[in-house]
Scaffold this motif. Structure first.
Motif, PDB file in Angstrom:
ATOM      1  N   GLU A 129       4.140  -9.257   3.857  1.00 19.22           N
ATOM      2  CA  GLU A 129       4.899  -8.125   4.093  1.00 19.22           C
ATOM      3  C   GLU A 129       6.505  -9.058   4.326  1.00 19.22           C
ATOM      4  O   GLU A 129       7.471  -8.744   3.896  1.00 19.22           O
ATOM      5  CB  GLU A 129       4.824  -7.331   5.464  1.00 19.22           C
ATOM      6  CG  GLU A 129       6.048  -6.290   5.678  1.00 19.22           C
ATOM      7  CD  GLU A 129       6.443  -5.471   4.586  1.00 19.22           C
ATOM      8  OE1 GLU A 129       7.405  -4.696   4.805  1.00 19.22           O
ATOM      9  OE2 GLU A 129       5.637  -5.451   3.088  1.00 19.22           O
ATOM     10  N   ARG A 132       7.497 -10.457   1.504  1.00 20.57           N
ATOM     11  CA  ARG A 132       8.170  -9.468   0.385  1.00 20.57           C
ATOM     12  C   ARG A 132       9.794  -9.153   0.871  1.00 20.57           C
ATOM     13  O   ARG A 132      10.484  -9.253  -0.119  1.00 20.57           O
ATOM     14  CB  ARG A 132       7.632  -8.278   0.336  1.00 20.57           C
ATOM     15  CG  ARG A 132       7.953  -6.987  -0.279  1.00 20.57           C
ATOM     16  CD  ARG A 132       7.260  -5.605  -0.052  1.00 20.57           C
ATOM     17  NE  ARG A 132       7.724  -4.980   1.333  1.00 20.57           N
ATOM     18  CZ  ARG A 132       9.081  -4.703   1.598  1.00 20.57           C
ATOM     19  NH1 ARG A 132       9.872  -4.220   0.575  1.00 20.57           N
ATOM     20  NH2 ARG A 132       9.545  -4.356   2.777  1.00 20.57           N
ATOM     21  N   LYS A 133       9.897  -9.103   2.048  1.00 17.35           N
ATOM     22  CA  LYS A 133      11.221  -8.674   2.510  1.00 17.35           C
ATOM     23  C   LYS A 133      12.224  -9.793   2.110  1.00 17.35           C
ATOM     24  O   LYS A 133      13.326  -9.954   1.911  1.00 17.35           O
ATOM     25  CB  LYS A 133      11.313  -8.572   4.147  1.00 17.35           C
ATOM     26  CG  LYS A 133      10.560  -7.119   4.364  1.00 17.35           C
ATOM     27  CD  LYS A 133      10.492  -7.002   6.007  1.00 17.35           C
ATOM     28  CE  LYS A 133       9.873  -5.651   6.342  1.00 17.35           C
ATOM     29  NZ  LYS A 133       9.719  -5.603   7.709  1.00 17.35           N
ATOM     30  N   ASN A 138      10.949  -4.572  -4.082  1.00 16.17           N
ATOM     31  CA  ASN A 138      10.620  -3.243  -3.290  1.00 16.17           C
ATOM     32  C   ASN A 138       9.857  -2.448  -4.598  1.00 16.17           C
ATOM     33  O   ASN A 138       9.438  -2.838  -5.302  1.00 16.17           O
ATOM     34  CB  ASN A 138      12.339  -2.723  -3.129  1.00 16.17           C
ATOM     35  CG  ASN A 138      13.021  -2.804  -4.624  1.00 16.17           C
ATOM     36  OD1 ASN A 138      12.641  -2.188  -5.561  1.00 16.17           O
ATOM     37  ND2 ASN A 138      14.008  -3.473  -4.517  1.00 16.17           N
ATOM     38  N   LYS A 139      10.047  -1.224  -3.950  1.00 10.62           N
ATOM     39  CA  LYS A 139       9.059  -0.410  -4.767  1.00 10.62           C
ATOM     40  C   LYS A 139       9.367  -0.116  -6.359  1.00 10.62           C
ATOM     41  O   LYS A 139       8.941   0.591  -7.004  1.00 10.62           O
ATOM     42  CB  LYS A 139       8.974   1.234  -4.112  1.00 10.62           C
ATOM     43  CG  LYS A 139      10.274   1.803  -4.175  1.00 10.62           C
ATOM     44  CD  LYS A 139      10.063   3.245  -3.412  1.00 10.62           C
ATOM     45  CE  LYS A 139      11.287   4.035  -3.175  1.00 10.62           C
ATOM     46  NZ  LYS A 139      11.459   5.238  -2.623  1.00 10.62           N
ATOM     47  N   TYR A 161       0.691  -0.832   3.222  1.00 10.30           N
ATOM     48  CA  TYR A 161       2.412  -0.875   2.754  1.00 10.30           C
ATOM     49  C   TYR A 161       2.229  -0.536   1.124  1.00 10.30           C
ATOM     50  O   TYR A 161       3.276  -1.029   0.513  1.00 10.30           O
ATOM     51  CB  TYR A 161       2.648  -2.344   2.830  1.00 10.30           C
ATOM     52  CG  TYR A 161       2.980  -2.695   4.168  1.00 10.30           C
ATOM     53  CD1 TYR A 161       4.019  -2.132   4.989  1.00 10.30           C
ATOM     54  CD2 TYR A 161       2.273  -4.055   4.730  1.00 10.30           C
ATOM     55  CE1 TYR A 161       4.038  -2.625   6.248  1.00 10.30           C
ATOM     56  CE2 TYR A 161       2.317  -4.316   6.141  1.00 10.30           C
ATOM     57  CZ  TYR A 161       3.329  -3.754   6.941  1.00 10.30           C
ATOM     58  OH  TYR A 161       3.334  -4.300   8.105  1.00 10.30           O
ATOM     59  N   ASP A 163       3.449   1.844  -0.080  1.00  9.87           N
ATOM     60  CA  ASP A 163       4.865   2.483  -0.615  1.00  9.87           C
ATOM     61  C   ASP A 163       5.764   1.508  -0.930  1.00  9.87           C
ATOM     62  O   ASP A 163       7.104   1.927  -1.534  1.00  9.87           O
ATOM     63  CB  ASP A 163       5.287   3.171   0.800  1.00  9.87           C
ATOM     64  CG  ASP A 163       4.608   4.597   1.073  1.00  9.87           C
ATOM     65  OD1 ASP A 163       3.955   4.991   0.237  1.00  9.87           O
ATOM     66  OD2 ASP A 163       4.728   5.288   2.117  1.00  9.87           O
ATOM     67  N   ASN A 164       5.654   0.157  -0.514  1.00 12.92           N
ATOM     68  CA  ASN A 164       6.543  -0.707  -1.133  1.00 12.92           C
ATOM     69  C   ASN A 164       6.221  -1.124  -2.584  1.00 12.92           C
ATOM     70  O   ASN A 164       7.003  -2.037  -3.099  1.00 12.92           O
ATOM     71  CB  ASN A 164       6.376  -2.069  -0.082  1.00 12.92           C
ATOM     72  CG  ASN A 164       6.840  -1.539   1.298  1.00 12.92           C
ATOM     73  OD1 ASN A 164       7.728  -0.830   1.608  1.00 12.92           O
ATOM     74  ND2 ASN A 164       6.216  -2.402   2.461  1.00 12.92           N
TER      75      ASN A 164
END
Length: 345
Positions: A129, A132-133, A138-139, A161, A163-164
């Protein structure tokens, strides 16, 4: 009449020229590393992450640019490296697919702290995570591809996670360590010559895992059948390099010393998420191979348990089917990515 034909010809040529220019721009965009940091390092970024044991850095390398399809690759092991995916370089760039190599904490190109508190599913999920950031995924563009242990990590990430995510690929990994152990012991082991299997089990019973004879038997009779179905002298250089870079501390702590299942005090020994698969709603591709160390029938079942799944079967493949069944594996991955991107899944 001639003037009209000339005008039509001119318009056609302009249209073709525009199309060509668009393709050239697309190609230029894909290979654009004009960002000063990216250009200086060739797409490599050392991403800082926070852990219970302090701050460390993990290694990533971006290949290409595609605002709609960005695939983060989770390698196996634990403690192996991104190098197992290097064959993707021969296929994905021409498809315009952006993918990101990534060595998890403890792996060769990343920091390698000597602290067993760090080797947990939960901590690795938190690491993904953070990566990813840092990469601004993103999604709308984020796909996660995990193979073997990377498949465990991909599932665990999706449980927390999803939703990402735009799409999920679980490659060559079952959803239950106990069932994996059962398959190795009851199906794969007996396929070996009886005397070979008995010798291997004796070595394991005596915990003599470093014995050269034990290693010789595994490579000669097991790895070339179920890890990568080629003679050892034909294994790709990237695969040999990957195994050379293995961090045994992480691998043995989580996976254990045996190749016939997850045994001993390995922390993944009782891992089982069969009941949680139905909570995954993001488009999911599950990949299984006929000669895999994992049961392909179970992986086909997994593809039906998730809410929006597809199964890719590699009839000539083993655990590393991206190498020994490339004609099925890689086109299947590409089709999945494009189908999800075009809402055709």
């Amino acid at each position: 009449m001639k003037l009209k034909l000339l005008l039509c010809f001119t318009l056609i040529m302009i249209t073709l020229s525009n199309c060509k220019n668009k393709e050239e721009v697309s190609s230029l965009d894909y290979f654009n590393y004009s960002n000063p940091e990216d250009q200086y390092s060739g797409g490599i970024r050392m991403i800082p992450i926070k852990t219970p044991a302090g701050k460390f850095k993990v290694w990533t390398k971006r290949i290409g640019n595609n605002p709609k399809i960005k695939v983060l690759l989770l390698h196996g092991g634990p403690g192996i490296t991104h190098e197992l995916y290097e064959c993707f370089d021969g296929y994905l760039p021409k498809e315009g697919i952006e993918y990101i190599y990534y060595d998890q904490l403890g792996s060769y190109y990343s920091d390698q702290p000597n602290d067993n508190r760090l080797w947990t599913n939960e901590r690795f999920v938190d690491e993904v995570e953070q990566v990813r950031k840092a990469l601004d995924l993103n999604k709308d563009n984020f796909y996660l591809l995990g193979q073997s242990w990377g498949g465990i990590l991909a599932m665990e990430y999706a449980f927390k996670y999803q939703d990402n995510l735009k799409g999920l690929i679980i490659s060559n990994m079952m959803s239950s360590a106990p069932l994996y152990n059962k398959y190795a012991e009851e199906v794969l082991g007996p396929k070996l010559p009886k005397e070979v299997f008995e010798q291997i089990k004796t070595f394991e019973k005596n915990k003599d895992y470093q014995n050269p004879k034990y290693q010789e038997l595994l490579f000669k009779y097991y790895y070339t059948e179920h890890i990568l179905r080629k003679p050892l002298n034909e294994w790709p250089e990237a695969v040999n390099r990957c195994f050379k870079h293995l961090n045994p501390n992480v691998y043995i702590f989580m996976q254990g010393p045996s190749e016939f299942g997850i045994t001993g005090n390995a922390t993944l020994k009782d891992w089982d998420v069969r009941e949680k698969l139905k909570t995954i709603s993001v488009p999911t591709l599950v990949i299984g191979s006929k000669n895999d160390t994992m049961d392909p029938k179970h992986m086909e079942w997994m593809s039906k348990e998730v809410q929006n799944g597809r199964f890719l079967y590699c009839p000539n493949g083993s655990h590393l089917s991206q190498y020994d069944d490339q004609k099925i594996y890689i086109p299947g991955v590409i089709k999945f990515l494009n189908d999800v991107n075009k809402n055709k899944f």
